[in-house]
Write a protein that holds these residues in place. Structure first.
Motif, short mmCIF file in Angstrom:
data_model
loop_
_atom_site.label_atom_id
_atom_site.label_comp_id
_atom_site.label_asym_id
_atom_site.label_seq_id
_atom_site.Cartn_x
_atom_site.Cartn_y
_atom_site.Cartn_z
N ASP A 130 35.66 84.27 65.16
CA ASP A 130 36.59 83.24 65.63
C ASP A 130 36.69 83.17 67.15
O ASP A 130 37.18 82.18 67.69
N VAL A 131 36.21 84.19 67.86
CA VAL A 131 36.39 84.22 69.31
C VAL A 131 35.11 84.53 70.07
O VAL A 131 35.13 84.70 71.28
N GLY A 132 33.98 84.58 69.38
CA GLY A 132 32.73 84.96 70.03
C GLY A 132 32.31 84.04 71.16
O GLY A 132 31.60 84.45 72.08
N LEU A 133 32.75 82.79 71.09
CA LEU A 133 32.34 81.82 72.11
C LEU A 133 32.85 82.20 73.51
O LEU A 133 32.29 81.77 74.51
N LYS A 134 33.89 83.02 73.57
CA LYS A 134 34.43 83.39 74.88
C LYS A 134 33.41 84.18 75.70
O LYS A 134 33.41 84.14 76.92
N ARG A 135 32.53 84.92 75.03
CA ARG A 135 31.49 85.68 75.74
C ARG A 135 30.50 84.76 76.41
O ARG A 135 30.02 85.02 77.51
N MET A 136 30.17 83.67 75.74
CA MET A 136 29.25 82.70 76.32
C MET A 136 29.93 81.93 77.45
O MET A 136 29.33 81.67 78.50
N ARG A 137 31.19 81.61 77.26
CA ARG A 137 31.95 80.91 78.30
C ARG A 137 32.04 81.76 79.56
O ARG A 137 32.02 81.25 80.67
#
Length: 295
Positions: A130-137
């Motif tokens: 649910d929060v993995g996108l924060k690493r890419m951001r």
């Protein structure tokens, strides 16, 4: 023009989670890495790192990290097209963020042919779906697997399939805590297993049963450990069906209630300007992930 030695130092500090390990990875002294970061900040007129443990990029730092991730991949393409530039003596390394359940089930078989074909090595950064996108951001990874469909600016997302989760426990646990005819509210008192603070699957399951509020639970940030705790009669939890086929077949784990499973959609996020290598990995995942995930 950017001085890419400075950007590489910034990327190393964030990826290695500190100045010491960054210096080791670059073959420099810690002082030299620190000086490069200070020089980059002096040229920009603002900080690129928050000096916390581990160091975190500022907003401008994140933009620079995203840029250097894409430049690395494009440079690899150029080296293949212009042999005079020479090739790196080290294999290409891709940093990918994904959830632990994917790593424990379908991911290894899906990416193995790609890594073998290209000699690529992977840095896996584990983060809840649910929060993995924060690493890419934050510019820490070149791509990620997560449950969020909407891509970042400059990136694309592709649906890979859904991972099916079932609420399971050991037969002994069910016999002890889930009595026939007992009110469903009793489940709030029966210990659950939760992967971590970002894991909301058990909350969603309880909400579907009409239950709200706090509930008793163990925390276990390990996919393999999660299943072991269930088998040890310590709790109930949402587990990928892919991971526990043998346990379901043998009866070591059973559904705590009859009902619909929870299907979690998984999306592959990657930079548009990620070069040929990232594009081929995307094609590989699009072809192979659906062997294991629900379409």
């Amino acid at each position: 023009m950017f001085d890419y030695k400075l950007l590489v130092a910034l990327a190393a500090v964030v990826e290695q989670a500190g100045f010491d390990r960054a210096a080791q990875s670059l073959g420099l002294s810690q002082s030299a890495v620190s000086q490069r970061i200070k020089l980059l900040e002096a040229r920009l007129g603002q900080p690129v790192l928050l000096r916390v443990s581990p160091p975190q990029p500022t907003e401008v730092g994140r933009r620079l990290l995203n840029h250097v991730q894409q430049v690395r991949l494009l440079e690899r393409d150029l080296q293949g097209q212009v042999p005079e530039l020479g090739e790196s003596r080290l294999p290409e390394r891709l940093r990918i963020a994904l959830n632990s359940d994917s790593l424990a089930t379908w991911w290894p078989a899906a990416v193995a042919p790609f890594c073998t074909r290209h000699g690529v090595v992977l840095d896996h950064v584990l983060e809840d779906q649910d929060v993995g996108l924060k690493r890419m951001r934050a510019g820490e990874v070149a791509a990620c697997v997560c449950a969020v469909e909407r891509p970042l600016a400059g990136a694309r997302s592709e649906f890979l399939g859904a991972m099916r989760y079932r609420a399971l426990a050991s037969p002994a646990y069910v016999a002890r805590h889930i009595k026939p005819g007992a009110p469903v509210e009793d489940l709030l008192k029966a210990p659950a297993i939760v992967f971590g603070p970002d894991d909301q699957l058990q909350h969603r399951y309880l909400a579907a049963l009409g239950l709200k509020g706090a509930f008793s639970h163990h925390l276990c940030p390990s996919s393999e450990g999660f299943v072991r705790l269930l088998q040890s009669d310590l709790g109930w939890g949402l587990v990928p069906e892919l991971q526990v086929g043998a346990e379901l077949a043998s009866g070591a784990l059973v559904d705590i209630y009859s009902g619909e499973p929870i299907d979690v959609p998984l999306y592959w996020h990657h930079w548009r300007n990620g070069g040929e290598l990232l594009a081929e990995l995307t094609q590989q995942l699009s072809r192979s992930a659906r062997q294991w995930l629900i379409c």
